[in-house]
Each structure stands twice: as C-alpha cells, then as structure tokens.
Design an enzyme around this catalytic site. Sequence first.
Site, PDB file in Angstrom:
ATOM      1  N   CYS A   2     -37.757 -39.865  -0.516  1.00 41.35           N
ATOM      2  CA  CYS A   2     -38.686 -40.695  -1.343  1.00 41.35           C
ATOM      3  C   CYS A   2     -39.308 -41.799  -0.464  1.00 41.35           C
ATOM      4  O   CYS A   2     -39.051 -42.196   0.556  1.00 41.35           O
ATOM      5  CB  CYS A   2     -37.876 -41.176  -2.112  1.00 41.35           C
ATOM      6  SG  CYS A   2     -36.681 -40.302  -3.551  1.00 41.35           S
ATOM      7  N   TRP A  75     -38.172 -37.034  -4.120  1.00 38.72           N
ATOM      8  CA  TRP A  75     -37.464 -35.876  -3.330  1.00 38.72           C
ATOM      9  C   TRP A  75     -36.249 -36.186  -4.236  1.00 38.72           C
ATOM     10  O   TRP A  75     -35.559 -36.906  -4.439  1.00 38.72           O
ATOM     11  CB  TRP A  75     -37.145 -36.217  -1.845  1.00 38.72           C
ATOM     12  CG  TRP A  75     -36.739 -34.937  -1.283  1.00 38.72           C
ATOM     13  CD1 TRP A  75     -37.343 -34.111  -0.936  1.00 38.72           C
ATOM     14  CD2 TRP A  75     -35.048 -34.808  -1.052  1.00 38.72           C
ATOM     15  NE1 TRP A  75     -36.273 -33.135  -0.290  1.00 38.72           N
ATOM     16  CE2 TRP A  75     -35.228 -33.646  -0.276  1.00 38.72           C
ATOM     17  CE3 TRP A  75     -34.119 -35.527  -1.103  1.00 38.72           C
ATOM     18  CZ2 TRP A  75     -34.129 -33.056   0.196  1.00 38.72           C
ATOM     19  CZ3 TRP A  75     -32.886 -35.055  -0.650  1.00 38.72           C
ATOM     20  CH2 TRP A  75     -32.894 -33.643  -0.113  1.00 38.72           C
ATOM     21  N   ASN A 100     -36.151 -45.452  -4.257  1.00 38.92           N
ATOM     22  CA  ASN A 100     -35.627 -44.649  -3.200  1.00 38.92           C
ATOM     23  C   ASN A 100     -34.146 -44.688  -3.381  1.00 38.92           C
ATOM     24  O   ASN A 100     -33.723 -46.110  -3.211  1.00 38.92           O
ATOM     25  CB  ASN A 100     -35.958 -45.196  -2.065  1.00 38.92           C
ATOM     26  CG  ASN A 100     -37.534 -44.657  -1.720  1.00 38.92           C
ATOM     27  OD1 ASN A 100     -37.987 -44.429  -2.610  1.00 38.92           O
ATOM     28  ND2 ASN A 100     -38.056 -45.111  -0.584  1.00 38.92           N
ATOM     29  N   GLU A 484     -30.364 -25.224  18.677  1.00 40.06           N
ATOM     30  CA  GLU A 484     -31.667 -25.987  18.402  1.00 40.06           C
ATOM     31  C   GLU A 484     -32.597 -25.148  18.188  1.00 40.06           C
ATOM     32  O   GLU A 484     -33.600 -25.293  17.131  1.00 40.06           O
ATOM     33  CB  GLU A 484     -31.859 -27.207  19.402  1.00 40.06           C
ATOM     34  CG  GLU A 484     -32.933 -28.082  19.225  1.00 40.06           C
ATOM     35  CD  GLU A 484     -33.101 -28.536  17.790  1.00 40.06           C
ATOM     36  OE1 GLU A 484     -32.167 -28.901  17.001  1.00 40.06           O
ATOM     37  OE2 GLU A 484     -34.334 -29.133  17.629  1.00 40.06           O
ATOM     38  N   LYS A 606     -37.870 -35.221   6.123  1.00 42.29           N
ATOM     39  CA  LYS A 606     -37.829 -35.859   7.250  1.00 42.29           C
ATOM     40  C   LYS A 606     -36.712 -36.703   7.578  1.00 42.29           C
ATOM     41  O   LYS A 606     -35.720 -36.783   8.268  1.00 42.29           O
ATOM     42  CB  LYS A 606     -39.006 -36.679   7.690  1.00 42.29           C
ATOM     43  CG  LYS A 606     -39.113 -37.383   9.018  1.00 42.29           C
ATOM     44  CD  LYS A 606     -39.339 -36.315  10.160  1.00 42.29           C
ATOM     45  CE  LYS A 606     -38.941 -36.936  11.483  1.00 42.29           C
ATOM     46  NZ  LYS A 606     -38.652 -35.628  12.470  1.00 42.29           N
TER      47      LYS A 606
HETATM   48  C1  G6P Z   1     -33.110 -34.066   8.494  1.00 44.41           C
HETATM   49  C2  G6P Z   1     -34.481 -33.843   9.408  1.00 44.41           C
HETATM   50  C3  G6P Z   1     -33.909 -33.333  10.897  1.00 44.41           C
HETATM   51  C4  G6P Z   1     -32.916 -34.234  11.271  1.00 44.41           C
HETATM   52  C5  G6P Z   1     -31.727 -34.817  10.548  1.00 44.41           C
HETATM   53  C6  G6P Z   1     -31.090 -36.003  10.876  1.00 44.41           C
HETATM   54  O1  G6P Z   1     -32.544 -32.989   8.166  1.00 44.41           O
HETATM   55  O2  G6P Z   1     -35.244 -32.768   8.634  1.00 44.41           O
HETATM   56  O3  G6P Z   1     -34.913 -33.408  11.620  1.00 44.41           O
HETATM   57  O4  G6P Z   1     -32.470 -34.070  12.585  1.00 44.41           O
HETATM   58  O5  G6P Z   1     -32.192 -34.893   9.156  1.00 44.41           O
HETATM   59  O6  G6P Z   1     -31.979 -37.185  10.985  1.00 44.41           O
HETATM   60  P1  G6P Z   1     -31.542 -38.259  11.667  1.00 44.41           P
HETATM   61  O7  G6P Z   1     -33.040 -39.198  11.438  1.00 44.41           O
HETATM   62  O8  G6P Z   1     -30.514 -38.686  11.445  1.00 44.41           O
HETATM   63  O9  G6P Z   1     -31.736 -37.685  13.307  1.00 44.41           O
END
Ligand code: G6P
Length: 611
Positions: A2, A75, A100, A484, A606
């Site tokens: 959000c 979201w 949020n 990855e 994200k």
């Molecule tokens: C979400 C994002 C990923 C990220 C993960 C952890 O799933 O889409 O790209 O790796 O969160 O996020 P952070 O901000 O803790 O690295």
Amino acid sequence: MCGIVGAVAERSITPILVEGLKRLEYRGYDSAGVAVFTQSGQLQRCRRVGKVAELAQALAGEPLNGHLGIAHTRWATHGAPSERNAHPHFSGEELAVVHNGIIENHEELRSRLQGLGYVFSSDTDTETIVHLLQHKLQQLGDLAAALKAAIPELHGAYGLAVISAKQPDRILAARSGSPLVIGLGLGENFLASDQLALRQVTDRFMYLEEGDIAEIRRDSVQIWDASGQSVQREQVQYHEGAEAADKGAYRHFMLKEIHEQPKVVQRTLEGRLGTDHVLVQAFGPQAEELFAKVRNVQIVACGTSYHAGMVARYWLEGLAGIPCQVEVASEFRYRKVVVQPDTLFVSISQSGETADTLAALRNAKELGYLASLAICNVGISSLVRESDLTLLTQAGPEIGVASTKAFTTQLVGLMLLTLSLGQVRGTLEAGVAPELVEELRRLPTRLGEALAMDKTVEKIAELFAEKHHTLFLGRGAQYPVAMEGALKLKEISYIHAEAYPAGELKHGPLALVDSDMPVVTVAPNNELLEKLKSNLQEVAARGGQLIVFADQQAGMSNGAGTHVVNMPHIHDALAPILYTLPLQLLSYYVAVFKGTDVDQPRNLAKSVTVE
Ligand code: G6P
C-alpha cells in the site's frame, strides 16, 4: 504494498495525488483511490480496481477539484481487491481515511462500532478506523483530539491519513509501524508513505517517528510524539538519487537498475576500504569492540535478501572461520531458537520495512544475542533505527519489484562484514584482506565487463520463450546465486524455475531433464569446476539444453545443445556478485520476450510490510 499520498494546497491537488500514486506504483498494488474535499463543500471519492492509469482516466471523465485530499494504492490484506474495499474509506459523508498496515483487533472494533450503529460498506480492517474516528469526533469535536483518542484503541501496524469535511483545512496523520513522511512546500504541505511520491512537489521532508501524530495544514505542521508532547522533527533536504524515479533511456526500471550496478557497488565501497583492509568503523562506532566478541553469526532475511545471506554463509565460514546460520525471517520469528553465546544477529533488507524481518529483529532482542546489525538500503527505515549497528548499502531507490542492484550491494556489504569480522577476530588467513580489498576495488570494472554481454544474453533468452520449466545449478557459493537466478526468472517471466546444488542433480531433478527443460549453470573457475563439468555431462547426455556462464579460463566451449557464455575472470570469492548479473539479464530478456509486466510482476509487491 500500500501507498499513501496527501496534499493541502492553494492549487488543485488532484493531479499531485495521482502523480504521487504513480510514483508509488513500484511497490505493488491492486486498486487505487482518491478522496477530495471539493469546491462544492463535500468529500467525494473515486476508486478503481487495477492500475493508477485507470483511476486517472476515471478522474479525467469526472474531475474532483479541491485543495485538500488523500489518496491510496491498496494491496489487499483484509477483503478481496475490489472497488468497495479500495481506500479511501468513509464514515458517513464527513470523514475519509487511507491506511497502510494492519489493524489486528479489527473484528472486535467492528462489532463494537456496529453495536453503536455504524454501517460498514467494506470487508477491510481500515474501515474500523474511520468509524472509530467518527465516534471520537462526535464526542470531542476536533480531528486531532479524535485521532489521539482513537490511537490507543488501534492494535497493529499502521500509517494513516484522515481528512474531515468539517475541518477541511488539514490532514491528520499517525505512524505506528508503517512509515510516513511530510513534504514541506511554500504555503502548501504534503504527506506520503515514501518521499519518492512527493519528489515532484518538494525536496524538503520531515520524517515521522514511531508513535507520532501530525496535523498538516497549508502553512503549518504540528507533531505530537507517542507521549502526546508537541515535538519538532528535523527537516531534511533531499538531493541524492533525484534521477531514480525516472527510467531515462531504458525500457524498464529493472534494466536501468541492472546497469546501475557498477556505479552503486562503487558507492557502497566508498569510504569503507583502507589501503589493505576494510574500515571496520563503517559499521558504526561500537563495531570494533562488538566484533571482537563475535563467535557466531545468525542471518535473517526474506526473498532476494535471504539469498544474499546464503552467500554470506559461505564467506563467513570459508574466509573468516566464523560459524553462520541463515534463515528466512518468517520461519525464524515463530521458531524456538537456541542462541549460541556471542552471536551477532544480522538482518538484511532492501527496504528495512519487511514485516517478517522486523519482527524477527524484535524477537531477537529478547533472545540474548550479542548485538544486532542491519544491512539495509534505506537509512530512515525501521530496521535501521531498531538495530545496534548498520551498514547502509548505497543502491539508491530500487523501483523494479524484482530486486537487482539491492542484491549485489548487499553482497558487497556482506563481504565487508566478513572481512571486518575476520580482521578484528584475527581469523583471516594472511594476505586475504589485502587481496580481497584490491579485488573489491576492481569489482565495478568487472561488473561493467559482464554487463557488456547484454546482447549475447538477450539472444540466449530466445531459447526460453516457449519453455515452462527451468533448472538452475550451482555449487558452493554459486548455489545461492542459482537460487537467486531461479527466483528472478519466476518472478518476472512466470516460468517455473528451480535451483539445485549441482551435486543433487542425480538425486531427483535429473528425472525432469529433457529437451524442453533448459538448465542454466554458473561455472566460475574454482576447485569445484571439474565436478560441475561432470554434472553437466549428465544433463547433456539426456538431451537437455545447457546454458553455462563460465569463466573464460574454464576451458568450456559450445557443443551440441550447450551454449557457453564466457565471463570475465574474477577472484573466486567475488564470483557470486559477478555471476548474478548475467542471470538478471537472462530473466529480464525472457520476460521481455514473453511480454510480461517486468517492473510490476503480477501478485508481487516491492515492500512486504504485512505478514
Ligand atoms: C519482496 C520483494 C523482494 C524482496 C523481499 C524482501 O518479496 O519483492 O524483491 O527481496 O520482499 O524485501 P527486503 O526489502 O526486506 O529486502
């Protein structure tokens, strides 16, 4: 996840709100809405399921003009993605709220408020906030007083903004577990969950702290802290990363961010390397003293950041001789953990707001760890504020949902940690620190050379256009790199991808290998190369399509069904950073071929600020 935008100004605020929402699109969302106090003296809203562009189109057809408004990208957490569940939520015609986070006691609040006669029109937890506020407002008559009275009854994590038709000169905001920032203008002020949303209107910001309540008017901002005291928060002028919300010449943010890696890796190293050693102070003033006591490391993270932690385990044990465990935060936080004495708790996160990682850190504080260290890309994040030590990666804002430059800068940060711990503890073999410091200095150039293979990788990506499954193989520290690579491919191209340590191939996945199952392998020139080559023979013998990213000195060449891409030679310890790049490019080009939404893949967000 959000996003919140708010504005109070003399000019018409709807375009500012919509532009702000567009800038938050990268966080992932399923619906969007705005509420505006219009010139006709009413609160009116427009909400749409889908993209902000659809909301903008609806607003073009039926404009909402006014000088006070709030907006939101949602979201879904409570209640399906639908127009009735999209924010802003109203209580009667008087109050509008965007939120949020999660209100955990929403069920109890809902039944209490229903008992008081409030009628709910959505399935959201958020709607309980707006009716609770309305209830308080009726008793107290002032919006700030109503919010202060409501806050103790809201359990959970939230950032929220509220406007009222009765006091249409102000936005009230509250922060508890979900970030909010005030944007300061001249005779106008703004609010957002991320300052990126407001870069179009100001470069002066004030970050709310945990427990803060703010009253934002055109020409004033008043803030109260968690204890109700009136407080001033520092004003910050923002310069860095001004270009980050712009794709420039690139077709997607993800491609731009892949190509930024030499530059941001360089930035992450800046000021942290001495002539022949790592500057341990980079981790904070108490780092040297604390690191001297570290006998174990526990790493916790989610998603891509977890993979960075997996690589670090090979480094910490292999180079610095320090036992290391790595776990995904959502598991760690709910497990009974046995803590070894003198263990450093390390969290890794791009955003610093991931709910599970934050909860794991908070649990860790109760468990007797020696200290906590955050490796994070956002200096003002909760994770950073709540950790004893911090190493900030300097990736700049990352817009593409699939993480790229954040990952490689995390790896750089973790290599700095490995060398720092090894230096302080005296556990590095002689010569390792000077050699790796030298290699780190050369790393940005090597990364640039790897990116020059962009077109070669694009050609290979064509092989994947019709495939449904892929296998990624690696050995040693390249195994998490393979993980990855597989994650990137599934995130943005929706092709099913699995990673295996190459030695496990014959214990199961080999059964899947045929000409429809491409196998991607990363093969630096190290002591595991010969073993890896025989694993690849096993694939080739079964008609599998092999794509091998191999050191130019590894002596591997194209053959029937085997495509070898030669990589620049690099010190084995840094190979995981370099070999990540072609895998990012591969996923990117496969997704482009498939025509998926590269920067905002379906169902993903994200920043995952809820469980
Ligand atoms: C979400 C994002 C990923 C990220 C993960 C952890 O799933 O889409 O790209 O790796 O969160 O996020 P952070 O901000 O803790 O690295």
